[in-house]
Design a protein around this motif. Sequence first.
Motif, PDB file in Angstrom:
ATOM      1  N   UNK A   1      27.180  24.613  41.554  1.00 47.31           N
ATOM      2  CA  UNK A   1      27.635  25.634  42.204  1.00 47.31           C
ATOM      3  C   UNK A   1      28.969  25.999  42.794  1.00 47.31           C
TER       4      UNK A   1
ATOM      5  N   UNK B   1      45.744  27.128  35.186  1.00 49.80           N
ATOM      6  CA  UNK B   1      46.065  27.831  36.192  1.00 49.80           C
ATOM      7  C   UNK B   1      47.318  28.588  36.181  1.00 49.80           C
ATOM      8  N   UNK B   2      47.322  29.885  36.379  1.00 46.00           N
ATOM      9  CA  UNK B   2      48.829  30.676  36.940  1.00 46.00           C
ATOM     10  C   UNK B   2      49.322  29.376  37.884  1.00 46.00           C
TER      11      UNK B   2
ATOM     12  N   UNK C   1      36.377  29.254  40.173  1.00 43.48           N
ATOM     13  CA  UNK C   1      36.853  30.377  39.139  1.00 43.48           C
ATOM     14  C   UNK C   1      37.552  31.093  40.255  1.00 43.48           C
ATOM     15  N   UNK C   2      37.140  31.087  42.064  1.00 42.40           N
ATOM     16  CA  UNK C   2      38.233  31.470  42.896  1.00 42.40           C
ATOM     17  C   UNK C   2      39.695  31.222  42.535  1.00 42.40           C
ATOM     18  N   UNK C   3      40.196  30.131  41.743  1.00 43.30           N
ATOM     19  CA  UNK C   3      41.427  30.220  41.717  1.00 43.30           C
ATOM     20  C   UNK C   3      41.924  30.576  40.032  1.00 43.30           C
ATOM     21  N   UNK C   4      41.271  30.578  38.997  1.00 40.69           N
ATOM     22  CA  UNK C   4      41.021  31.660  38.176  1.00 40.69           C
ATOM     23  C   UNK C   4      41.907  30.581  36.638  1.00 40.69           C
ATOM     24  N   UNK C   5      40.906  29.461  37.111  1.00 42.76           N
ATOM     25  CA  UNK C   5      41.776  27.991  36.309  1.00 42.76           C
ATOM     26  C   UNK C   5      40.629  28.215  35.172  1.00 42.76           C
ATOM     27  N   UNK C   6      41.252  27.716  33.692  1.00 46.44           N
ATOM     28  CA  UNK C   6      40.719  27.265  33.060  1.00 46.44           C
ATOM     29  C   UNK C   6      40.552  25.762  32.971  1.00 46.44           C
TER      30      UNK C   6
ATOM     31  N   UNK D   1      44.164  36.310  35.840  1.00 45.45           N
ATOM     32  CA  UNK D   1      44.694  34.754  35.365  1.00 45.45           C
ATOM     33  C   UNK D   1      44.169  34.549  33.800  1.00 45.45           C
TER      34      UNK D   1
ATOM     35  N   UNK E   1      31.248  25.176  40.551  1.00 45.99           N
ATOM     36  CA  UNK E   1      31.796  26.369  39.505  1.00 45.99           C
ATOM     37  C   UNK E   1      33.352  27.305  39.810  1.00 45.99           C
ATOM     38  N   UNK E   2      32.489  28.009  41.611  1.00 41.93           N
ATOM     39  CA  UNK E   2      33.008  28.834  42.470  1.00 41.93           C
ATOM     40  C   UNK E   2      34.582  28.437  42.985  1.00 41.93           C
TER      41      UNK E   2
ATOM     42  N   UNK F   1      47.318  34.299  31.098  1.00 42.70           N
ATOM     43  CA  UNK F   1      47.538  32.873  30.641  1.00 42.70           C
ATOM     44  C   UNK F   1      47.258  33.565  29.105  1.00 42.70           C
TER      45      UNK F   1
ATOM     46  N   UNK G   1      30.446  30.702  37.119  1.00 38.31           N
ATOM     47  CA  UNK G   1      29.836  31.110  38.531  1.00 38.31           C
ATOM     48  C   UNK G   1      29.313  32.074  38.324  1.00 38.31           C
TER      49      UNK G   1
ATOM     50  N   UNK H   1      39.979  37.750  40.129  1.00 33.26           N
ATOM     51  CA  UNK H   1      40.972  36.224  40.408  1.00 33.26           C
ATOM     52  C   UNK H   1      41.013  35.247  38.356  1.00 33.26           C
ATOM     53  N   UNK H   2      39.862  35.465  38.192  1.00 35.60           N
ATOM     54  CA  UNK H   2      39.131  35.440  36.666  1.00 35.60           C
ATOM     55  C   UNK H   2      40.282  35.972  35.582  1.00 35.60           C
TER      56      UNK H   2
END
Lengths: 427, 427
Positions: B71, B99-100, B78-83, A350, B74-75, A354, A276, A346-347
Amino acid sequence: MSDQNGLPPNYFHHQLPNGIDMIGQYMPSLSSTTFGFQLEAAVIHEPKEKQGLAHLFEYMIFQGTKKRDVRALNEAFESLGARKGASTGLETAQVWAQVVHTKFEATLELMHELLLTPTFPKDELEQVRSIILQEIRRRDDEPMSRIFDLVRAGFYHDTPFARQVLGSSDSVRALQQQDLREFWQARYQPNNVLFAIAGKFDWDKVVEKMQAFFGDWEGQAAPISVPRPQPVTTIELEHQDGKQEHLGMMFPFPAYNDPDYYAAMVIGEALGGNMASRLFVEVREKRGLVYSVSAGLAGNRQIGGMRVYAGTTPEQGHECLEVIVNELRKLEQGGLSADELERAKVQLKSEHIMRGEGSAARMGALTRSWWYERKLKTIQEVKEAIDAVTQEQVLRVLQRFSPLSPITVAAIGPLGRDELVGNTLSV
Amino acid sequence: MSDQNGLPPNYFHHQLPNGIDMIGQYMPSLSSTTFGFQLEAAVIHEPKEKQGLAHLFEYMIFQGTKKRDVRALNEAFESLGARKGASTGLETAQVWAQVVHTKFEATLELMHELLLTPTFPKDELEQVRSIILQEIRRRDDEPMSRIFDLVRAGFYHDTPFARQVLGSSDSVRALQQQDLREFWQARYQPNNVLFAIAGKFDWDKVVEKMQAFFGDWEGQAAPISVPRPQPVTTIELEHQDGKQEHLGMMFPFPAYNDPDYYAAMVIGEALGGNMASRLFVEVREKRGLVYSVSAGLAGNRQIGGMRVYAGTTPEQGHECLEVIVNELRKLEQGGLSADELERAKVQLKSEHIMRGEGSAARMGALTRSWWYERKLKTIQEVKEAIDAVTQEQVLRVLQRFSPLSPITVAAIGPLGRDELVGNTLSV
């Protein structure tokens, strides 16, 4: 036995009388322990005419000791169920092992044997040399790996930081057993050792065993002073026919020990750290100009840097460069939006949480934290430091470090300077 | 809400009314949660003329939903800090996120959107297609990656298991949006879903949220029957000029759901799993015949297999093959020494324990364990299974599965069949 002054719970520091610095983070829920020895015995410490020596050393330290040949050594590590490894950077090298915690003491003893009585046997040297020569050939065949060397060479021009970690075919062919011995003698000294451990362990026992195995080790590694790199704007082109054009850029940016480091991390993440990010969206998603684009911090203790990479085609090379330069300019002028800042934070938090669950990653993080700053930063402290970054700080960082001046631009591909750069950069 | 019959503490299983199977391992000391959806929607489920479809699907599932374009998607991640990620194998595909733990619910909702309302937008399809075509070009340029395809094609000859995951340039060029929709319609059905979660979570909450998001999903994926591969001894050569000769071999060996699986793992480790293994010592250390050699299990649910790889030069190709075949013969006749067995067991147990500390690795292990055997094996059970392997069992396994018959031998390089094989194999 441990000096707990000012350290958070579960974090430890101790210095042995011979100068070995020891740090640790106890992670009670794990079964594994990772420990490593970091030394300033790396690329910038090589004699100028011995390039590739530190990297060769990284392989050769595992090839035999006074007590064991390479086969017996490998069997000994396997018998402990150990993962082991070594890495060589520009400023530091590290030898490490990860084991189930019950095998810590036996593995430490083996590491002692490795570090203090290596023999660098000649027949193994020839085998390792031929493996490294193949690595060099592969590197030279792959523009995507060479582009990073090229951009670094431009950024650090004329300092030892510009060297290639692997060395060249010629320099590696010339290295001898005696060079390894001298490098070991000069650099593998207790005052040059930072020992780090993370995972399950008993700190008092760790200190006791370190003293028992390494306490008699005496000697001094002389400090090596390296000129501070002074990047200037430069364009480095390497011509290569074909259908690929690889672009790399690098500009000075806050180093790890700079108060603005976490703001710099956030900027890197928002610029090109994920799917992103600005570069990904503008260069790849919207325009399809690249198959790969990224940005991230890539500096060292003397000088920090931000690095950008893009892999594209010759047809799209110029437009791609133009769009990236334009994004850097927009970044410098406008900083980050509140949304972007928040997402990047946040990214990063996180990821940090992890990664922080594993002993190997924590051992690495502790080592960096101590080596750069003489601190042991907890995961919580890093989280707070990331949280504290503001839009204003981002703008200040981009004033302190303009992304476009000085900037190193490097490219490998068929395009010439005018075709690629045109008047995009005011050089 | 959870069915705890016979499951060890911290392990969970539940089936939703619509057929979704759910499994979990609670890891209280972690902050992260990894969860994934595994489906039998993989290479062997592709229509014959649509090769590369499952792999293309893996990319396209992330390219847009009814609610969000790529887009925005993806955002959101990213906002969740996710892999996040996806992978495609021969028999199964998986979409996962890490994620956390506090972000679990929001990430699950996003995954629901992804899996149930993908749009496979046409403009993104063209971008992804060009990225995959580049991947295929790189694969075709690298004999080291092609050798594994070649050995697999020989071993699984004439069954869908022989297919290339990426497909060919031609097959990928022909794939259309409609193919993705049909594949999704046919395979992405609740009775085809295995949901696995590991890390920090509240199982009752997980079941509740899964029911809330996925409970209304109705439909059936038809079982696809695939012919069982019947390997025969075969030699597959691909001529390529140059200075490299790549060798691959594969022979039937116990599959994951075979009672001899752990004995097979131990044999693989001792044969070529590490730097003290037979192949490493005999082929590389003693004779310097290769720059790389390894062996390991590489089968699937229908048929297990052991795979050997060696990278060498044309000059040493024949001798290298001869030494490997000789080692396989010695292994078949003599099994493993007590020392070797012990070392391999320690190494495998240690690896299993160390990997078991992360939520992503545990999620993967649970998924495999359930999919192959309808069991949830704990780390302790795997340790005990490895410990139980004896020298006698090793010999029995090598009688059940002779390493030399049937065997697929594959090579990429300048050598012809006579030069490479001579009379080494009685084919």
